[in-house]
Design an enzyme around this catalytic site. Structure first.
Site, short mmCIF file in Angstrom:
data_model
loop_
_atom_site.label_atom_id
_atom_site.label_comp_id
_atom_site.label_asym_id
_atom_site.label_seq_id
_atom_site.Cartn_x
_atom_site.Cartn_y
_atom_site.Cartn_z
N LYS A 1 40.82 -15.67 27.24
CA LYS A 1 40.16 -14.83 26.88
C LYS A 1 40.92 -13.39 26.91
O LYS A 1 41.65 -13.34 27.68
CB LYS A 1 39.01 -14.58 27.58
N SER B 1 30.01 -12.60 26.59
CA SER B 1 30.96 -11.83 25.69
C SER B 1 32.12 -12.92 25.58
O SER B 1 32.88 -12.64 24.69
CB SER B 1 31.56 -10.56 26.59
N SER C 1 28.51 -13.78 30.84
CA SER C 1 29.65 -14.02 29.75
C SER C 1 30.42 -14.99 29.85
O SER C 1 30.93 -15.45 28.75
CB SER C 1 30.54 -12.58 29.91
#
Lengths: 93, 482
Positions: free
Chosen positions: B79, B153, B177
């Protein structure tokens, strides 16, 4: 609801530029969000201690030993305006 | 090779049936094939993956496989909130568009110098959002339905794993997330205990909540990836100085005799009926497999979302103060320093970041602190007490991960409150700092539904064992999409 004046005051505290359009739109959304989170005021929690860290850690210390850090030139290499081994900024007003 | 789990792939590489470089080539080819549709990445790093995989293969020539650990050979997606030395790290924001970190996040250090990284995954800006539509770059699409969101997210990480762009991924979870996008993309997502994984080099959102976690094809992969990232770090004073157990040791022990509590407050009408049905099916199947299943109650779960949306924005308003155009990232020139701060932040931050900075600053400002922030911290105490009681009665708690399946792109972007509701099942565990995992439970209207399991602090071996059993009874099989 939250007034336009309050929105401008908070934006100034956060050093956040907002356009007039954003002041109106984000202000309206903030009002709606605040109205929804006001619900936690229903609970009587006068005697309940607050939690800041879920593992209840306090005062984590480490031995005070010298260790390597980023060299100054490297740390400055990502700065927008490095001048004479310092971070330069515009006039402080 | 494409259909192996990461664990199986790593075993084959260790046995020299395939090379790490061949695996990296397969991952890169898959990126080439689907990325135009999926948009899982902000930055892809195919050459870096090949070069490092080649070095891993070189090390494997040494005796005892050159000391290469299983996880080091697996093509990995990271990420874009985790700092990677020499590789651009944007955090999904314009303010870091040209930022290249000077060091690696500590969580990556167990991969050594040779992390076989396929790319940096797209995300909601500064990890704030539940659809990845808050990325300053472009929205990621759900591999199960390209007109739908992947969740957020960590939506880029989840979509990448579902699409086979890398065998597994690292995400971060502040209020769901990792878990919610895992649920929406039909993969496994684990949020470890707060403090289990170092946050050093993770660009901070909510410092009392943020945890790095595995996003994987199955539960065994999640156990292996957790093994790689867990541990104490002197660079993060909130990382836990607690021994790291063997996460694979108890994995296959089954659920016989385990006490599992279905959380009543997270099975009400706020949750879509199709989602509730699948969670109930999994609970019944676990009971049939020998678990004791009953009802558990978390009375203050009804206030968790509200408390979270005070605490997280308050922490973010403080954490994002560092983006001021002085030391790194974007600077917009202006005459005086204060105008420079305001213009840099106006131009560099997107809508959701601005909303949360405003909300947090308001909640912390004079006259409102007690009513909002202090009260929310007390609600947090009550939620921890609720979990303590429930986890005294049960070993593991069960609930949905998300109130719905993947929704259509653009359907919630105009209504922040509707978007926040995506987090209702995930935030209680975040506030309590306990570990929680989402496992695919089945399909509703052809889209994946995630089932969430939660357990006490640092009991990941037990949680993974129960989750392993849950994925085995669930009516779901991992297959690459689209």
């Amino acid at each position: 609801m939250i007034s336009e004046e309050q929105v401008r005051h908070v934006a100034n505290l956060a050093r956040l530029g907002l356009t007039d359009e954003e002041i109106g739109r984000i202000g309206g959304q903030l009002g709606a969000i605040l109205e929804s989170i006001d619900k936690i005021g229903e609970l009587d929690l006068a005697d309940v201690p607050p939690t800041a860290n879920p593992l209840h850690l306090t005062n984590v210390l480490r031995p005070d030993e010298p260790r390597g850090e980023l060299p100054r030139e490297e740390a400055l290499s990502v700065a927008p305006d490095p001048v004479d081994a310092l971070f330069a900024v515009p006039r402080i007003d | 090779m494409q259909n192996l789990t990461a664990y199986e792939l790593a075993q084959r590489i260790a046995a020299r049936e395939v090379s790490a470089r061949e695996a990296a080539e397969v991952a890169n080819a898959r990126v080439e094939e689907v990325e135009e549709d999926v948009n899982a990445f902000v930055t892809t790093t195919p050459e870096l993956a090949l070069e490092r995989a080649g070095r891993v293969d070189g090390r494997l020539q040494g005796g005892e496989n050159g000391g290469v650990r299983l996880w080091e050979t697996v093509p990995t997606t990271v990420k874009d909130v985790l700092s990677t030395r020499g590789v651009r790290t944007t955090c999904g924001s314009r303010i870091l568009e040209d930022f290249t970190p000077l060091y690696d996040a500590s969580a990556l250090l167990n991969f050594g110098e040779d992390l076989v990284m396929v790319g940096k995954a797209n995300m909601d800006e500064f990890a704030m959002g539940s659809s990845t539509e808050n990325s300053a770059y472009r929205p990621t699409r759900n591999p199960w339905g390209l007109g739908r969101v992947p969740g957020g997210s960590s939506g880029g990480s989840a979509a990448a794993v579902a699409a086979g762009e890398g065998w597994w991924a690292l995400g971060t979870d502040t209020g769901g997330s990792v878990r919610q996008p895992a649920a929406l993309c039909g993969i496994v997502g684990l949020k470890p205990t707060y403090g289990r994984v170092s946050r050093h080099g993770l660009i901070a959102f909510g410092s009392s909540l943020d945890v790095i976690g595995p996003m994987t094809r199955d539960v065994r992969d999640a156990a292996l990836l957790l093994q790689a990232i867990a541990g104490h770090d002197p660079h993060d004073s909130t990382s836990a100085n607690v021994e790291v157990p063997d996460y694979l040791a108890e994995l296959e022990n089954g659920v016989e005799g385990l006490r599992i509590g279905l959380v009543t407050e997270l099975m009400d009408e706020r949750i879509d009926a199709g989602v509730r049905e699948i969670v109930a099916d999994v609970a019944n199947s676990l009971e049939a497999a020998g678990a004791e299943v009953g009802e558990a109650s978390l009375p203050h779960a009804y206030y968790a979302l509200e408390a979270y949306y005070i605490i997280a924005p308050a922490e973010v308003s403080s954490n994002l103060a560092r983006f001021d155009g002085v030391r790194y990232g974007l600077r917009v020139s202006a005459d005086g320093v204060h105008e420079m701060y305001r213009k840099t932040r106006e131009e560099g931050f997107g809508d959701e970041a601005k909303r949360r900075i405003m909300l947090g600053t308001y909640a912390l400002s004079a006259g409102y602190y007690d009513a909002y922030y202090a009260q929310a911290q007390k609600v947090r105490t009550k939620i921890i007490e609720d979990f303590r009681a429930a986890l005294h009665r049960y070993d593991v708690l069960l609930s949905p991960t998300s109130p719905s399946v993947a929704f259509e792109l653009g359907s919630k972007t105009g209504d922040p409150l509707a978007m926040y509701l995506q987090d209702i099942c995930a935030v209680p565990a975040s506030l309590a700092g306990i570990p929680a995992i989402s496992v695919p439970g089945g399909l509703s209207d052809g889209l994946p539904v995630g089932v969430q399991l939660m357990s006490d602090h640092f009991t990941e071996p037990l949680l993974l064992r129960a989750a392993r059993a849950a994925e085995q009874v669930a009516d779901f099989e991992f297959t690459l999409k689209p």
